[in-house]
Design a protein around this motif. Structure first.
Motif, PDB file in Angstrom:
ATOM      1  N   LEU A 170       4.860   0.302   1.399  1.00  0.00           N
ATOM      2  CA  LEU A 170       5.782   0.116   2.540  1.00  0.00           C
ATOM      3  C   LEU A 170       7.070   0.949   2.015  1.00  0.00           C
ATOM      4  CD1 LEU A 170       4.789  -3.322   4.119  1.00  0.00           C
ATOM      5  CD2 LEU A 170       3.965  -0.875   4.850  1.00  0.00           C
ATOM      6  N   SER A 171       7.670   1.548   3.338  1.00  0.00           N
ATOM      7  CA  SER A 171       8.964   2.098   3.046  1.00  0.00           C
ATOM      8  C   SER A 171      10.069   1.085   3.413  1.00  0.00           C
ATOM      9  CB  SER A 171       9.213   3.430   4.172  1.00  0.00           C
ATOM     10  OG  SER A 171       9.067   2.889   5.400  1.00  0.00           O
ATOM     11  N   GLU A 172      11.157   1.447   2.778  1.00  0.00           N
ATOM     12  CA  GLU A 172      12.335   0.499   3.212  1.00  0.00           C
ATOM     13  C   GLU A 172      12.522   0.030   4.542  1.00  0.00           C
ATOM     14  OE1 GLU A 172      17.202  -0.009   2.620  1.00  0.00           O
ATOM     15  OE2 GLU A 172      15.976   1.532   1.361  1.00  0.00           O
ATOM     16  N   ARG A 173      12.361   1.184   5.411  1.00  0.00           N
ATOM     17  CA  ARG A 173      12.402   1.071   7.024  1.00  0.00           C
ATOM     18  C   ARG A 173      11.504   0.048   7.493  1.00  0.00           C
ATOM     19  NH1 ARG A 173      12.336   6.329  10.683  1.00  0.00           N
ATOM     20  NH2 ARG A 173      14.337   6.560   9.780  1.00  0.00           N
ATOM     21  N   ALA A 174      10.202   0.340   6.917  1.00  0.00           N
ATOM     22  CA  ALA A 174       8.979  -0.553   7.592  1.00  0.00           C
ATOM     23  C   ALA A 174       9.251  -2.021   7.050  1.00  0.00           C
ATOM     24  CB  ALA A 174       7.828   0.085   6.749  1.00  0.00           C
ATOM     25  N   ARG A 213      11.972  -3.698   6.721  1.00  0.00           N
ATOM     26  CA  ARG A 213      13.478  -3.874   7.499  1.00  0.00           C
ATOM     27  C   ARG A 213      12.612  -4.306   8.818  1.00  0.00           C
ATOM     28  NH1 ARG A 213      16.358   0.058   7.392  1.00  0.00           N
ATOM     29  NH2 ARG A 213      15.877   0.930   9.226  1.00  0.00           N
ATOM     30  N   GLU A 261       1.172  -5.352   0.634  1.00  0.00           N
ATOM     31  CA  GLU A 261       1.576  -4.047   0.794  1.00  0.00           C
ATOM     32  C   GLU A 261       3.019  -3.524   0.636  1.00  0.00           C
ATOM     33  OE1 GLU A 261      -0.816  -1.998   1.405  1.00  0.00           O
ATOM     34  OE2 GLU A 261      -2.584  -3.560   1.532  1.00  0.00           O
ATOM     35  N   LYS A 262       3.760  -4.411  -0.344  1.00  0.00           N
ATOM     36  CA  LYS A 262       5.198  -4.103  -0.283  1.00  0.00           C
ATOM     37  C   LYS A 262       5.504  -2.772  -1.104  1.00  0.00           C
ATOM     38  CE  LYS A 262       9.457  -6.209  -2.139  1.00  0.00           C
ATOM     39  NZ  LYS A 262       9.889  -7.498  -2.906  1.00  0.00           N
ATOM     40  N   LYS A 263       4.697  -2.259  -2.003  1.00  0.00           N
ATOM     41  CA  LYS A 263       5.035  -1.178  -2.836  1.00  0.00           C
ATOM     42  C   LYS A 263       4.509   0.076  -2.110  1.00  0.00           C
ATOM     43  CE  LYS A 263       4.030  -3.189  -7.104  1.00  0.00           C
ATOM     44  NZ  LYS A 263       3.129  -3.142  -8.651  1.00  0.00           N
TER      45      LYS A 263
END
Length: 750
Positions: free
Chosen positions: A542-546, A548, A538-540
């Protein structure tokens, strides 16, 4: 018939031979009486004194052989045979006693019968009640001196006691005008030789009617016998030493009488009477004097026993107070020094408790090192209770602190460790008044040493001594020792029970930690694995915060996994069996340094290894873990230093061999040194230096399982040192040496 004229004047012994003079077999008697010596079995006449008139000897012998002689056992006191009226109108008091070989009969002039006025009756009726009413030994002595003077008519009568050194101290006296007073004076022990003291115990009455007498020799009647074969120890007429007669004349005394004060077979003292003129004491008076001496001895013994019991009771009360204080506390015997009763217990000015290399004290005591040295010396004597009131004579270094500790009473609590309690008393300067200078004996022109001629008061100051320890104090100190040993043993049992319980709990905790650690490894790995799967799938979306947050979760899981692995390792250190053998530390250190250097190739690290290291006996794998931990810690905490310097020193000490690692890193504050080897204990922030905080705890467990010791020290911003030592194994014993158990107590704990 042969005769022995006695000792010629030139053969008189001097002071040097006084202690070996044959005073029991002088071969002569005093001239105021007569003596017959018979064979103990056949009653045949063997010897007689040389002062029997013609015809009287056979009459006396006939009277003696016709009398019913008592079956008196050898060594018993003489028995009266009544009065013999001789043909010339003379009346003689006759007494007899037996030795192993002979029967001795003594004839002394008889005095008229006194009836109810006899001395023995007045003694019983008047003197005995007074004696019983006396409240002290000094009062007893004064009563005895006055009564003895009244009975005998001597001009001076003294009662004196002997101290432990044999010196006599006058306790009481009664004197007529014209006689010197010796009240409070001391007489040196040499005035009465040891063999004379023994004779005073055996024969408790002695009379010298005239110090200028000429001895009457013993005449032998045909038998193969010498006068020196006849034991006169029990004879009242026995001739005394010429040295003593000279001593009397120098003292201005021409007649003397003494009655022994014997208590429990020991010569406690003497009642001594002196006269300026010759004086004879009749048999009846003599018997009364002997009876007086026995009554006095009984009363003194009773007073001393009562005083001893009272003192013991008071001391035992203090002992109970001390033991109660310790029993109710949870401290060690070092608390003894803080118990107020400890000083009162021995009337001491200071008390010290020595345990191994520590000293606790209260009051006035010598310097700490002097107390330690004294405790070592006392333990070396092997005595459970030691006492001295002149310590410097027994222990020369005590001369330096005699002002505070001229005497010591000490008890040793343990036979394994140094554990000694010492009570101290200060020096007491005592002035002793002697009856003449005891050291001023006279040397004649022929070289013979004579007794001193002057008995004028002569004072001497005695230093280096304290008040002597009483028998009760010494006895109760031994009882206190036993009570303290009981406390020690009881606490040892309590500690053993606690140790067993701790061992059981420890095993349960180890099993629990092993189980928990093992069971937690899989969940931690699952967390990290599922995080990776979510990120990959699910990398695409997910937000950058998630992303992190998921990264933080993965790092936390990884760290938790490290903690779990560390816990598992720590648990294994206590459970795995040791496989011990010689370990070449030179090779081990070189391999570890190469391994650690490859991990941080860009750093400037200066490793300092010595040319050789001792071979240690232990589990190679566990020793590698412990050594790697020391080296990796040094490398980690010296990060930021350029260059980083790490030294590894070889240790060879009496207790064993080992290594010590030193670095120039951040160091630490020694205030927190007690936390170094605890589980999860860290002295630096986790964001500064990585780690789980369990590495040094593992090292400590490894070293202690090998029976060794581990330590650490440091200075903030200047570096730290860590090391360990393992016991040395004798050559040839390594292969058979058992693995030390972590539950085996160290020698110091036994």
């Amino acid at each position: 018939m042969t005769s022995n004229p006695g000792l010629p004047p030139t053969a008189d012994p001097d002071l040097f031979s006084c202690h070996t003079e044959p005073i029991r077999v002088p071969g002569a008697i005093q001239p105021h009486g007569r003596l017959l010596v018979l064979d103990a079995s056949t009653r045949q006449l063997l010897a007689s004194s040389d002062n029997w008139p013609d015809g009287s000897l056979q009459a006396a012998l006939a009277h003696l052989t016709s009398s019913a002689l008592p079956a008196n056992p050898p060594g018993a006191v003489p028995v009266s045979l009544g009065v013999w009226a001789a043909q010339a109108g003379e009346r003689w008091d006759v007494s007899a006693h037996c030795t192993d070989r002979h029967l001795l009969a003594e004839f002394e002039p008889a005095a008229p019968a006194d009836g109810n006025g006899a001395p023995i009756y007045s003694l019983t009726r008047i003197f005995l009640p007074r004696l019983q009413a006396a409240s002290s030994i000094e009062q007893l002595a004064q009563l005895a001196a006055t009564e003895m003077k009244r009975l005998t008519g001597f001009g001076r009568c003294m009662v004196y006691r002997f101290d432990d050194a044999g010196h006599g101290q006058v306790l009481a006296e009664d004197v007529d005008p014209g006689y010197d007073s010796y009240a409070g004076h001391h007489f040196p022990a040499d005035d009465i030789p040891l063999q004379a003291r023994a004779l005073y115990v055996l024969n408790q009455f002695r009379l010298i009617a005239d110090a200028n007498y000429t001895p009457v020799a013993l005449r032998i009647h045909g038998a193969a016998l010498q006068p020196s074969d006849i034991d006169l120890s029990q004879a009242q007429l026995r001739s005394v030493s010429p040295v003593h007669l000279e001593y009397m004349r120098n003292m201005g005394t021409l007649s003397s009488m003494s009655v022994s004060i014997v208590i429990e077979g020991r010569l406690w003292g003497l009642v001594s009477c002196h006269g300026h003129a010759p004086r004879h004491v009749g048999v009846a008076t003599r018997l009364a004097c002997e009876h007086l001496g026995q009554l006095l001895a009984l009363q003194i013994q009773s007073k001393e026993a009562t005083g001893h019991v009272a003192e013991q009771l008071a001391l035992r009360q203090l002992t109970l107070e001390i033991v109660s204080h310790l029993s109710e506390s949870d401290g060690t015997l070092s608390l003894l020094a803080q118990v107020p009763a400890m000083l009162r217990f021995a009337r001491a000015s200071g008390v010290a408790v020595v345990r191994d290399d520590e000293v606790w004290s209260v009051g006035e005591v010598p310097p700490q090192q002097a107390v330690m040295d004294l405790a070592n010396w006392i333990e070396g004597l092997g005595a459970e209770v030691f006492h001295s009131h002149q310590l410097a004579q027994d222990h020369a270094p005590a001369q330096g602190f005699k002002d505070v500790a001229a005497g010591v009473l000490a008890v040793s609590i343990s036979q394994v460790h140094r554990h000694v309690i010492l009570w101290f008393r200060p020096e007491i300067v005592k002035t002793v008044t002697w009856a003449g200078n005891p050291r001023k004996n006279q040397v004649a022109a022929d070289g013979r040493i004579h007794p001193r001629r002057s008995f004028d008061s002569w004072q001497e100051s005695i230093r280096g001594a304290c008040l002597p320890w009483s028998a009760a104090e010494v006895a109760v100190a031994g009882e206190l020792r036993q009570a303290l040993i009981g406390i020690v043993l009881r606490r040892a049992e309590e500690f053993e029970e606690v140790a067993h319980e701790l061992t059981r709990v420890n095993k349960e905790l180890e099993a629990f930690s092993y189980t928990v650690s093992h069971d937690l490894r899989a969940p931690m790995r699952h967390i990290a694995g599922y995080v990776d799967l979510v990120v990959d799938l699910e990398k695409k979306a997910l937000s950058e915060r998630a992303l992190r947050y998921l990264g933080n979760v993965k790092d936390a899981a990884a760290y938790a996994g490290q903690l779990v692995d560390a816990l598992l390792d720590f648990s294994r250190m206590g459970r795995a069996a040791l496989k011990q053998r010689p370990v070449d530390m030179q090779v081990l250190l070189q391999e570890l340094v190469r391994e650690l250097s490859r991990q941080e190739p860009g750093r400037n690290v200066q490793w300092a290894l010595e040319p050789s290291y001792p071979e240690l006996f232990g589990d190679p794998l566990l020793l590698q873990v412990a050594t790697r931990n020391f080296l990796s810690n040094a490398l980690k905490y010296s990060r930021g230093r350029d260059p980083a310097r790490i030294s590894v020193r070889a240790l060879r000490r009496p207790e064993g061999d080992g290594i010590e690692v030193e670095d120039n890193g951040v160091g630490f504050n020694m205030e927190y040194a007690n936390k170094l080897f605890g589980v999860f204990q860290r002295l630096h922030q986790a964001d500064e230096f990585e780690g789980t905080g369990i590495g040094l705890a593992i090292v400590k467990r490894i070293v202690e399982r090998h029976g060794g010791t581990v330590w650490g020290s440091g200075t903030p911003d200047q570096g730290a040192r860590f090391g360990f030592i393992l016991p040395r194994v004798a050559p040839g014993a390594a292969a058979d040496a058992p693995s030390p158990s972590r539950n085996t107590p160290s020698p110091r704990s036994l």
